[in-house]
Design a protein around this motif. Structure first.
Motif, PDB file in Angstrom:
ATOM      1  N   PRO A 179      28.191  22.358  38.132  1.00 33.35           N
ATOM      2  CA  PRO A 179      29.400  22.810  37.273  1.00 33.35           C
ATOM      3  C   PRO A 179      28.931  23.031  35.836  1.00 33.35           C
ATOM      4  CG  PRO A 179      29.726  20.500  38.238  1.00 33.35           C
ATOM      5  CD  PRO A 179      28.090  21.279  38.817  1.00 33.35           C
ATOM      6  N   GLU A 180      29.654  23.935  35.118  1.00 30.22           N
ATOM      7  CA  GLU A 180      29.453  24.399  33.569  1.00 30.22           C
ATOM      8  C   GLU A 180      29.269  22.887  32.703  1.00 30.22           C
ATOM      9  OE1 GLU A 180      31.612  27.370  31.813  1.00 30.22           O
ATOM     10  OE2 GLU A 180      32.054  28.260  33.911  1.00 30.22           O
ATOM     11  N   ALA A 181      29.921  21.903  32.911  1.00 23.88           N
ATOM     12  CA  ALA A 181      29.992  20.732  32.370  1.00 23.88           C
ATOM     13  C   ALA A 181      28.799  20.114  32.249  1.00 23.88           C
ATOM     14  CB  ALA A 181      31.031  19.757  32.684  1.00 23.88           C
ATOM     15  N   ASP A 182      27.728  20.358  33.588  1.00 19.51           N
ATOM     16  CA  ASP A 182      26.507  19.649  33.771  1.00 19.51           C
ATOM     17  C   ASP A 182      25.410  20.742  33.449  1.00 19.51           C
ATOM     18  OD1 ASP A 182      27.645  17.566  34.646  1.00 19.51           O
ATOM     19  OD2 ASP A 182      27.752  18.140  36.869  1.00 19.51           O
ATOM     20  N   GLY A 183      25.851  21.817  32.713  1.00 13.45           N
ATOM     21  CA  GLY A 183      24.793  22.983  32.290  1.00 13.45           C
ATOM     22  C   GLY A 183      24.503  23.945  33.139  1.00 13.45           C
ATOM     23  N   GLY A 184      25.337  23.961  34.176  1.00 14.38           N
ATOM     24  CA  GLY A 184      25.159  25.022  35.201  1.00 14.38           C
ATOM     25  C   GLY A 184      26.061  26.228  34.969  1.00 14.38           C
ATOM     26  N   VAL A 185      26.043  27.354  36.043  1.00 17.80           N
ATOM     27  CA  VAL A 185      26.619  28.335  35.891  1.00 17.80           C
ATOM     28  C   VAL A 185      28.142  28.145  36.253  1.00 17.80           C
ATOM     29  CG1 VAL A 185      26.613  30.926  36.509  1.00 17.80           C
ATOM     30  CG2 VAL A 185      24.687  29.699  35.934  1.00 17.80           C
ATOM     31  N   GLY A 186      28.296  27.410  37.307  1.00 14.99           N
ATOM     32  CA  GLY A 186      29.902  27.026  37.727  1.00 14.99           C
ATOM     33  C   GLY A 186      30.379  27.957  38.973  1.00 14.99           C
ATOM     34  N   ALA A 187      29.192  28.621  39.473  1.00 14.31           N
ATOM     35  CA  ALA A 187      29.622  29.771  40.663  1.00 14.31           C
ATOM     36  C   ALA A 187      29.506  28.790  41.990  1.00 14.31           C
ATOM     37  CB  ALA A 187      28.659  30.599  40.576  1.00 14.31           C
ATOM     38  N   GLY A 188      29.830  29.565  43.157  1.00 12.50           N
ATOM     39  CA  GLY A 188      29.915  28.977  44.331  1.00 12.50           C
ATOM     40  C   GLY A 188      28.881  29.219  45.236  1.00 12.50           C
ATOM     41  N   LEU A 189      29.319  29.053  46.602  1.00 11.66           N
ATOM     42  CA  LEU A 189      28.223  29.362  47.607  1.00 11.66           C
ATOM     43  C   LEU A 189      28.033  30.862  47.939  1.00 11.66           C
ATOM     44  CD1 LEU A 189      26.193  28.126  49.783  1.00 11.66           C
ATOM     45  CD2 LEU A 189      28.229  27.598  51.253  1.00 11.66           C
ATOM     46  N   PRO A 190      29.199  31.422  47.752  1.00 15.95           N
ATOM     47  CA  PRO A 190      29.179  32.751  47.987  1.00 15.95           C
ATOM     48  C   PRO A 190      28.177  33.571  47.211  1.00 15.95           C
ATOM     49  CG  PRO A 190      31.286  32.370  48.357  1.00 15.95           C
ATOM     50  CD  PRO A 190      30.519  31.149  47.843  1.00 15.95           C
ATOM     51  N   GLU A 191      27.977  33.331  45.630  1.00 14.86           N
ATOM     52  CA  GLU A 191      27.219  33.767  44.796  1.00 14.86           C
ATOM     53  C   GLU A 191      25.970  33.325  44.789  1.00 14.86           C
ATOM     54  OE1 GLU A 191      31.244  33.883  43.642  1.00 14.86           O
ATOM     55  OE2 GLU A 191      30.153  32.235  44.022  1.00 14.86           O
ATOM     56  N   ALA A 192      25.658  32.126  45.623  1.00 14.84           N
ATOM     57  CA  ALA A 192      24.221  31.735  45.665  1.00 14.84           C
ATOM     58  C   ALA A 192      23.772  32.688  46.777  1.00 14.84           C
ATOM     59  CB  ALA A 192      24.572  30.211  46.160  1.00 14.84           C
ATOM     60  N   VAL A 193      24.610  32.801  47.756  1.00 16.09           N
ATOM     61  CA  VAL A 193      24.044  33.601  48.984  1.00 16.09           C
ATOM     62  C   VAL A 193      23.612  35.102  48.517  1.00 16.09           C
ATOM     63  CG1 VAL A 193      25.137  35.247  50.943  1.00 16.09           C
ATOM     64  CG2 VAL A 193      25.352  32.562  50.805  1.00 16.09           C
ATOM     65  N   LEU A 194      24.328  35.706  47.615  1.00 17.71           N
ATOM     66  CA  LEU A 194      23.813  36.843  47.010  1.00 17.71           C
ATOM     67  C   LEU A 194      22.537  36.952  46.115  1.00 17.71           C
ATOM     68  CD1 LEU A 194      27.371  37.863  45.503  1.00 17.71           C
ATOM     69  CD2 LEU A 194      26.294  38.802  47.693  1.00 17.71           C
ATOM     70  N   VAL A 195      22.469  35.838  45.489  1.00 15.09           N
ATOM     71  CA  VAL A 195      21.302  35.801  44.891  1.00 15.09           C
ATOM     72  C   VAL A 195      19.877  35.485  45.760  1.00 15.09           C
ATOM     73  CG1 VAL A 195      22.187  35.459  42.581  1.00 15.09           C
ATOM     74  CG2 VAL A 195      21.260  33.461  43.983  1.00 15.09           C
ATOM     75  N   PHE A 196      20.200  34.850  46.764  1.00 14.72           N
ATOM     76  CA  PHE A 196      19.135  34.630  47.635  1.00 14.72           C
ATOM     77  C   PHE A 196      18.844  35.891  48.822  1.00 14.72           C
ATOM     78  CE2 PHE A 196      19.266  30.027  46.153  1.00 14.72           C
ATOM     79  CZ  PHE A 196      18.155  29.567  46.700  1.00 14.72           C
ATOM     80  N   GLU A 197      19.947  36.490  48.870  1.00 18.10           N
ATOM     81  CA  GLU A 197      19.566  37.518  49.538  1.00 18.10           C
ATOM     82  C   GLU A 197      18.661  38.537  48.822  1.00 18.10           C
ATOM     83  OE1 GLU A 197      22.267  41.535  51.305  1.00 18.10           O
ATOM     84  OE2 GLU A 197      23.174  39.939  50.349  1.00 18.10           O
ATOM     85  N   GLU A 198      18.831  38.769  47.343  1.00 11.82           N
ATOM     86  CA  GLU A 198      18.108  39.551  46.755  1.00 11.82           C
ATOM     87  C   GLU A 198      16.481  39.091  46.705  1.00 11.82           C
ATOM     88  OE1 GLU A 198      18.558  42.502  45.353  1.00 11.82           O
ATOM     89  OE2 GLU A 198      20.421  42.348  46.495  1.00 11.82           O
ATOM     90  N   ALA A 199      16.463  37.691  46.638  1.00 12.85           N
ATOM     91  CA  ALA A 199      15.067  37.259  46.675  1.00 12.85           C
ATOM     92  C   ALA A 199      14.381  37.393  48.000  1.00 12.85           C
ATOM     93  CB  ALA A 199      15.331  35.510  46.390  1.00 12.85           C
ATOM     94  N   GLY A 200      15.036  37.211  49.033  1.00 10.60           N
ATOM     95  CA  GLY A 200      14.628  37.765  50.442  1.00 10.60           C
ATOM     96  C   GLY A 200      13.975  39.184  50.411  1.00 10.60           C
ATOM     97  N   ARG A 201      14.877  40.067  49.881  1.00 10.99           N
ATOM     98  CA  ARG A 201      14.630  41.330  50.093  1.00 10.99           C
ATOM     99  C   ARG A 201      13.299  41.831  49.112  1.00 10.99           C
ATOM    100  NH1 ARG A 201      15.734  45.610  46.307  1.00 10.99           N
ATOM    101  NH2 ARG A 201      16.085  47.586  47.338  1.00 10.99           N
ATOM    102  N   ALA A 202      13.229  41.029  48.242  1.00  9.31           N
ATOM    103  CA  ALA A 202      12.097  41.164  46.940  1.00  9.31           C
ATOM    104  C   ALA A 202      10.823  40.392  47.647  1.00  9.31           C
ATOM    105  CB  ALA A 202      12.131  40.887  45.758  1.00  9.31           C
TER     106      ALA A 202
END
Length: 303
Positions: A57-80
């Motif tokens: 959560p943004e209140a805890d210093g995070g981005v406040g996004a969800g699991l779909p967004e995490a999947v997108l960045v991990f897909e890019e990490a796997g691609r690289a």
């Protein structure tokens, strides 16, 4: 139900791809293979970009996004082929100090194996992420030069049983999807440029069929992984993991066949994707575990 990406999600995926292109390109990948080790500067760069704190959560210093967004960045990490205990550190964000910002590297005991143990600041075990004493771990010779492994010595539930966190299972599936996408790109590129008998090899039916199968498996896995990220249902996650593992394993094999003998050389990226895909299949959510979960879910609806 539509699963089209929003503009923000497309921007997030594009931003992560650009970041990795700047900091972990083909030259950096080759250097990492020749001199294995975790790049702490890159790890902190990922932390600054919100890679590990994405779901906080943004209140805890995070981005406040969800699991779909995490999947997108991990897909890019796997691609690289980005190395490091990415899933373990991401899951530990908010529980282990420094994990969210990339100041701490977190390894996890997973099915009796630990990735990147020697580089980790903290090692956790179990669904609750309890700290674990790694003194009894035994180093193994990993098939993937970018994923050092240790085996947990002794028996006992906390040491030998796999982590069952569905988020970790899905993020591993997203990495496998990234590999499946990348090897499809590599196969098509090689088929277009490599010539035999005066023609690009992609003009030959057998090679064209391999490339088509690569694309079908990758896109099928993509639909399943993205859907599971929306529903967060354990059965959907298990199905996504099975499809993503298949797309990565069979995709790397077929890509290697398109490349021929040169695909086995250190100069080729293909064999690195194959080895990473093999290692990922040993994480929580293996074929057997996912199949059993799906079977139990199906039987639960039988009177």
């Amino acid at each position: 139900m539509r699963f089209q990406l929003t503009e923000d999600q497309r921007a997030l995926r594009g931003g992560m791809r650009e970041l990795l292109a700047r900091h972990f390109d083909a030259e950096a990948l080759r250097a990492a293979v020749e001199r294995p080790g975790l790049d702490r500067a890159l790890w902190r760069e990922l932390g600054a970009a919100g890679f590990f704190a994405l779901r906080l959560p943004e209140a805890d210093g995070g981005v406040g996004a969800g699991l779909p967004e995490a999947v997108l960045v991990f897909e890019e990490a796997g691609r690289a082929l980005l190395p490091g205990p990415l899933v373990a550190t991401h899951v530990a964000a908010g529980r282990v100090p420094g994990a969210a910002t990339g100041e701490a590297v977190v390894a996890a005991v997973d099915g009796g194996l630990v990735e990147w143990l020697a580089e980790a600041d903290v090692t956790v075990c179990g669904d609750e992420g309890d700290a674990w004493d790694a003194s009894g771990a035994v180093p193994l010779r990993s098939v993937d030069p970018l994923t050092p492994l240790h085996r947990v010595a002794g028996a006992g539930r906390t040491a030998a049983d796999p982590v069952t966190d569905p988020v970790a299972v899905l993020l591993t599936a997203a990495e496998q999807l990234g590999t499946a996408t990348r090897v499809c790109e590599l196969a098509v590129q090689h088929a277009r440029t490599r010539e035999q008998f005066g023609r690009p090899i992609g003009a030959f039916q057998a090679v064209a069929h391999l490339c088509a199968q690569l694309l079908v498996r990758a896109e099928t896995a993509r639909a399943a992984v993205y859907a599971a990220a929306v529903t967060a249902d354990p059965a959907d996650i298990a199905a996504a993991r099975l499809l993503a593992d298949e797309a990565a394993l069979r995709g790397t094999r077929d890509c290697l066949q398109v490349h021929g003998g040169m695909g086995f050389t250190w100069e080729s990226e293909v064999h690195l994707h194959m080895k990473r895909a093999w290692v990922r299949t040993r994480r929580a959510g293996t074929s057997t575990e996912s199949e059993e979960l799906l079977a139990a879910d199906l039987l639960a609806g039988v009177d």
